[in-house]
Design an enzyme around this catalytic site. Structure first.
Site, PDB file in Angstrom:
ATOM      1  N   LYS A  12     -73.613  62.813  49.188  1.00 15.96           N
ATOM      2  CA  LYS A  12     -73.817  61.811  48.137  1.00 15.96           C
ATOM      3  C   LYS A  12     -73.603  62.423  46.754  1.00 15.96           C
ATOM      4  O   LYS A  12     -73.060  61.780  45.864  1.00 15.96           O
ATOM      5  CB  LYS A  12     -75.209  61.192  48.251  1.00 15.96           C
ATOM      6  CG  LYS A  12     -75.374  60.332  49.502  1.00 15.96           C
ATOM      7  CD  LYS A  12     -76.738  59.669  49.568  1.00 15.96           C
ATOM      8  CE  LYS A  12     -76.847  58.784  50.811  1.00 15.96           C
ATOM      9  NZ  LYS A  12     -78.182  58.143  50.917  1.00 15.96           N
ATOM     10  N   ASP A  73     -79.249  71.127  39.650  1.00 16.87           N
ATOM     11  CA  ASP A  73     -80.635  71.141  40.112  1.00 16.87           C
ATOM     12  C   ASP A  73     -81.312  69.986  39.403  1.00 16.87           C
ATOM     13  O   ASP A  73     -81.182  69.833  38.183  1.00 16.87           O
ATOM     14  CB  ASP A  73     -81.327  72.462  39.796  1.00 16.87           C
ATOM     15  CG  ASP A  73     -82.647  72.584  40.555  1.00 16.87           C
ATOM     16  OD1 ASP A  73     -82.667  72.286  41.765  1.00 16.87           O
ATOM     17  OD2 ASP A  73     -83.656  72.975  39.944  1.00 16.87           O
ATOM     18  N   PHE A 158     -81.262  58.143  47.086  1.00 20.21           N
ATOM     19  CA  PHE A 158     -81.983  59.102  47.925  1.00 20.21           C
ATOM     20  C   PHE A 158     -83.132  59.668  47.099  1.00 20.21           C
ATOM     21  O   PHE A 158     -83.290  59.334  45.914  1.00 20.21           O
ATOM     22  CB  PHE A 158     -81.055  60.211  48.441  1.00 20.21           C
ATOM     23  CG  PHE A 158     -80.257  60.913  47.381  1.00 20.21           C
ATOM     24  CD1 PHE A 158     -80.726  62.086  46.797  1.00 20.21           C
ATOM     25  CD2 PHE A 158     -79.028  60.422  46.954  1.00 20.21           C
ATOM     26  CE1 PHE A 158     -79.983  62.738  45.821  1.00 20.21           C
ATOM     27  CE2 PHE A 158     -78.278  61.070  45.981  1.00 20.21           C
ATOM     28  CZ  PHE A 158     -78.771  62.227  45.410  1.00 20.21           C
ATOM     29  N   ARG A 187     -77.906  62.530  36.634  1.00 16.40           N
ATOM     30  CA  ARG A 187     -76.785  63.363  37.058  1.00 16.40           C
ATOM     31  C   ARG A 187     -75.483  62.842  36.476  1.00 16.40           C
ATOM     32  O   ARG A 187     -74.618  63.620  36.085  1.00 16.40           O
ATOM     33  CB  ARG A 187     -76.705  63.433  38.588  1.00 16.40           C
ATOM     34  CG  ARG A 187     -75.789  64.554  39.071  1.00 16.40           C
ATOM     35  CD  ARG A 187     -75.829  64.741  40.586  1.00 16.40           C
ATOM     36  NE  ARG A 187     -77.158  65.111  41.044  1.00 16.40           N
ATOM     37  CZ  ARG A 187     -77.993  64.292  41.695  1.00 16.40           C
ATOM     38  NH1 ARG A 187     -77.641  63.067  41.993  1.00 16.40           N
ATOM     39  NH2 ARG A 187     -79.179  64.721  42.074  1.00 16.40           N
TER      40      ARG A 187
END
Length: 202
Positions: A12, A73, A158, A187
């Site tokens: 993903k 991260d 997720f 992200r």
């Protein structure tokens, strides 16, 4: 055709970066995951910050493969928990990557916290390493503010997505389409900030 290694086995995440690259016009890049390269010793994530962990992951993978590498991260910072789970997000319940257990523990810890104090933010640090020198790297951060709802909602995404309600949205992160999430997620923001460095390298 340039190659770019994503220091992850999470398909993903790979798909997310692919969508960001495609939208930016960087369409001649072949993305590789850790499953596509020879195995190497991966150091444990022991950094105190998201940036430390992302840079360490990217540097390890570049040294092992010689391929320019992006690593991220990311995690959730909850105001009422003084910024935790933070870098411990993926293993908050004690078992790495157990999304359901991590989310259940978080909701239990916030059970008595009133709605107005349930502020939180997803944070992502993305690192690019493209050479052996410390200067041959770039690290950026993206933040996605919102709050924690009381019950999981949605089937997408997720991690903590089903309990994270982005600021200004009536839908949780797990109820957004992938494209909607890319446009505003932590992200997505970090990867967009990394694009100038990626363009220069690729």
């Amino acid at each position: 055709m340039s190659q770019l290694l994503v220091a992850s086995r999470n398909r993903k995440k790979l798909a997310e970066l692919q969508r960001v690259l495609d939208a930016s016009g960087l369409t001649t890049v072949t993305l590789l995951s850790l499953d596509d390269v020879a195995p190497f010793d991966e150091a444990p994530e022991t950094g105190a910050t998201f940036e430390d962990n992302a840079l360490a992951k990217a540097r390890d993978a570049f040294v092992a493969t010689g391929v320019p590498t992006v690593a991220d991260d990311s995690g959730l910072e909850v105001d009422a928990l003084n910024g935790m789970p933070g870098v411990l997000s993926a293993r908050w319940s004690g078992r790495h990557g157990d999304d359901a257990a991590n989310t259940a523990l978080l909701l239990a810890q916030l059970a008595d916290v009133p709605d107005e104090r349930r502020g939180a933010a997803f944070v992502s640090a993305c690192a690019l390493v493209y050479g052996p020198e410390p200067a041959d790297s770039a690290v950026v951060r993206g933040t996605w503010p919102g709050r924690i709802v009381r019950e999981p909602r949605g089937e997408g995404g997720f991690g903590y997505d089903p309990v994270f309600l982005p600021a200004g949205s009536e839908r949780t992160a797990a109820e957004l389409t992938p494209q909607e999430k890319d446009a505003s997620s932590h992200r997505g923001r970090a990867l967009s900030a990394l694009l100038p460095a990626l363009r220069a390298v690729l």
